[in-house]
Design a protein around this motif. Structure first.
Motif, PDB file in Angstrom:
ATOM      1  N   SER A 167      -6.639   6.817  -2.449  1.00 43.65           N
ATOM      2  CA  SER A 167      -6.830   5.423  -2.457  1.00 43.65           C
ATOM      3  C   SER A 167      -5.508   4.635  -2.225  1.00 43.65           C
ATOM      4  N   THR A 168      -5.584   3.521  -1.194  1.00 41.98           N
ATOM      5  CA  THR A 168      -4.299   2.824  -0.841  1.00 41.98           C
ATOM      6  C   THR A 168      -4.216   1.375  -1.648  1.00 41.98           C
ATOM      7  N   LYS A 169      -4.848   1.536  -2.759  1.00 38.69           N
ATOM      8  CA  LYS A 169      -4.896   0.204  -3.571  1.00 38.69           C
ATOM      9  C   LYS A 169      -3.472  -0.034  -4.042  1.00 38.69           C
ATOM     10  N   THR A 170      -2.694   0.921  -4.310  1.00 34.87           N
ATOM     11  CA  THR A 170      -1.371   1.080  -5.036  1.00 34.87           C
ATOM     12  C   THR A 170      -0.137   0.956  -3.988  1.00 34.87           C
ATOM     13  N   VAL A 171      -0.469   0.968  -2.566  1.00 36.79           N
ATOM     14  CA  VAL A 171       0.564   1.120  -1.655  1.00 36.79           C
ATOM     15  C   VAL A 171       1.300  -0.093  -1.215  1.00 36.79           C
ATOM     16  N   VAL A 172       0.870  -1.265  -1.747  1.00 33.81           N
ATOM     17  CA  VAL A 172       1.219  -2.759  -1.269  1.00 33.81           C
ATOM     18  C   VAL A 172       2.622  -2.602  -1.459  1.00 33.81           C
ATOM     19  N   ALA A 173       3.094  -2.356  -2.671  1.00 35.89           N
ATOM     20  CA  ALA A 173       4.734  -2.272  -2.791  1.00 35.89           C
ATOM     21  C   ALA A 173       5.838  -1.777  -1.713  1.00 35.89           C
ATOM     22  N   ALA A 174       4.939  -0.649  -1.274  1.00 40.38           N
ATOM     23  CA  ALA A 174       5.741   0.118  -0.328  1.00 40.38           C
ATOM     24  C   ALA A 174       5.735  -0.334   0.955  1.00 40.38           C
ATOM     25  N   VAL A 175       4.585  -0.999   1.164  1.00 40.16           N
ATOM     26  CA  VAL A 175       4.452  -1.722   2.401  1.00 40.16           C
ATOM     27  C   VAL A 175       5.353  -3.030   2.685  1.00 40.16           C
ATOM     28  N   GLN A 176       5.571  -3.542   1.420  1.00 46.87           N
ATOM     29  CA  GLN A 176       6.189  -4.934   1.575  1.00 46.87           C
ATOM     30  C   GLN A 176       7.863  -4.363   1.627  1.00 46.87           C
ATOM     31  N   ALA A 177       8.212  -3.389   1.012  1.00 46.65           N
ATOM     32  CA  ALA A 177       9.574  -2.905   1.156  1.00 46.65           C
ATOM     33  C   ALA A 177       9.892  -2.628   2.362  1.00 46.65           C
TER      34      ALA A 177
END
Length: 528
Positions: A167-177
């Protein structure tokens, strides 16, 4: 951007097996089918016998692409796969975060270019470039991070199953970085939007990767395959059953690996008795045999042989090939004539030839992917100012500095002639000593060794002193190496697409398409 080419050997970065393969050494001929040249590819096309079902393949691809607005070039290539005159050219890779190291991009460009080259050479045939997503791989720790300058961006997530289903639900922080690194330039914002769309608008890593790679390469007709698919696995089911129950691949691979090792080559992969995993949500564990039972490692799941065969018939998607059997699965479901891989991949495919022969499946032409070093304008100016050849920059930093000192000092720092003169003197001493007393010969040899060591140490001191006299140039060499070889290794193995895209935008990939020569047999230098 312009390109220059040098031999792989001059980079000092490739294994003996890879260099021998590129140079057509006879010893390796029994480990592959055809040479990686136009003649070999022509033979591969003429002898190709596709054992899979084209309609099943096309239907599966159409279903996988349902969520994407498909470029006409991609749509046309998918439809072409129904034609028995159509063949594929394939590369495969893990689902690295934000495409991972640059060599991922290079593999795909090599694949696209080879397909284009083959269409020109054989206009009555069609050739479709394929990116095979390693969606069933479960080593998340290998793919969950990228390095950008001195910073590492990581995706923190717990998983035990196939990475493609993650699941990509937890990838937000990496995308923002990642977007923070890309910045607000036109190119940075464009790549940032691609990444955001891919990772935040898809539910799993497989679909996210497909979306991003499609954005980058759709105009070139690249078709992306997710083989974690029941319809595709059904075609592989007979081999799954035979190999798990008879353990053929284990024996065949072990024999081939022994032959390669005895010939002085390093093998890349080690097979197991059973080369399949059992795959379900949040689970990908090895199948092992204990007594008469087949067990799923680290679980309570067990099968008798009859139960196992029934499970394969009913749910083939639950049986995931490991590194030994994945290439065979690929060649069963694709009308493939060539596989593009890095040095380690080419090496491990050679361990598998006997397995392909046993199951009567086509063994593709193996091509080493194009490798490249991007030399930015500043680095190129430094190279010219320091009067280095392109081959020189692949030398270790200290060796490169020593070479510059010896080429640019007016004083004598190299004592090679003096060392030769000293040796000649000692040879005469040794001969004279031997005539007087035979036991003195060893003493003369010891004295020579000690003197040669003293001369070498003195030469090092002379070079070190000259380095201090030329600190600016020596420092330039060190910074040059750091820029072009981050972490002391080939740029393509550590650097991500991000800095290249920020600096050059779509021109970067377009330049690779223009300059990469899949059949050229050389390392590419991109002069930016």
């Amino acid at each position: 951007m312009k390109a220059k080419y040098i031999s792989y050997q001059d980079t000092h970065s490739f294994s003996k097996l890879v260099l021998d393969y590129v140079n057509d050494v006879d010893l390796l001929k029994s480990f592959y089918s055809y040479r990686p040249d136009l003649d070999g590819l022509k033979k591969a096309v003429e002898s190709h016998h596709f054992v899979g079902d084209r309609k099943v393949l096309v239907d599966a691809l159409k279903e996988q692409y349902q969520a994407i607005q498909v470029n006409q070039a991609v749509s046309n290539n998918i439809e072409l796969l129904l034609d028995h005159h159509t063949y594929t050219v394939t590369t495969g890779h893990q689902l690295n975060l934000f495409t991972g190291p640059l060599y991922f991009i290079y593999k795909i460009v090599t694949t696209i270019n080879l397909a284009l080259e083959l269409k020109i050479a054989f206009p009555d045939k069609n050739f479709v470039p394929i990116y095979w997503m390693a969606t069933e791989d479960h080593d998340f720790e290998e793919i969950n991070h990228i390095s950008l300058d001195d910073k590492q961006i990581s995706w923190i997530q717990q998983t035990n199953g196939a990475t493609g289903r993650l699941s990509t639900k937890t990838v937000v922080a990496a995308v923002q970085a990642y977007k923070g690194y890309l910045g607000i330039s036109k190119n940075g914002k464009k790549l940032g939007k691609m990444v955001e769309k891919a990772y935040l608008e898809n539910e799993n890593l497989a679909d996210a990767t497909r979306t991003l790679v499609n954005c980058l390469f759709e105009q070139y007709g690249l078709v992306i395959v997710n083989a974690d698919d029941k319809a595709l696995k059904s075609q592989f089911a007979p081999i799954i059953k035979q190999d798990i129950t008879q353990q053929n691949s284990a024996n065949l691979t072990e024999k081939t690996s022994s032959i390669l090792e005895n010939a002085g080559y390093k093998t890349q992969v080690n097979g197991r008795d059973i080369n399949f995993f059992y795959l379900k949500e949040n689970l990908r564990e090895r199948i092992i045999k204990e007594g008469d039972l087949f067990k799923v490692n680290n679980t309570a799941i067990t099968f008798t042989e009859d139960e196992l065969l029934t499970e394969i018939d009913n749910s083939p998607e639950r049986f995931s090939p490991n590194v030994i059997m994945r290439p065979l699965y690929q060649e069963v479901i694709l009308p493939n004539i060539a596989y593009i891989g890095g040095g380690a991949e080419v090496a491990y495919w050679m361990q598998l030839k006997a397995n392909f022969d046993f199951y009567k499946v086509n063994f593709p032409v193996l091509l080493l992917r194009n490798s490249a070093l991007v030399i930015d304008r500043r680095s190129l100016e430094n190279l010219n100012k320091l009067k280095f050849d392109f081959e020189d920059i692949f030398l270790p930093t200290q060796e490169l500095q020593n070479k510059w000192i010896k080429n640019n000092t007016e004083l004598q720092v190299c004592l090679t002639d003096e060392a030769a003169a000293v040796k000649a003197i000692f040879d005469r001493i040794k001969l004279n000593s031997f005539k007087i007393d035979k036991t003195l010969e060893a003493s003369a040899d010891a004295a020579l060794t000690k003197t040669e060591k003293l001369i070498k140490n003195l030469e090092k001191k002379l070079v070190k002193a000259e380095k201090r006299n030329h600190e600016v140039s020596i420092s330039q060499i060190e910074h040059l190496k750091q820029r072009l070889f981050p972490g002391g290794t080939l740029q393509e193995r550590t650097l991500n697409l991000a800095p290249m895209y920020v600096n050059y935008g779509d021109d970067f990939i377009a330049s690779l398409i223009e300059n990469f020569e899949p059949l050229g047999g050389d390392f590419t230098l991109i002069l930016a």
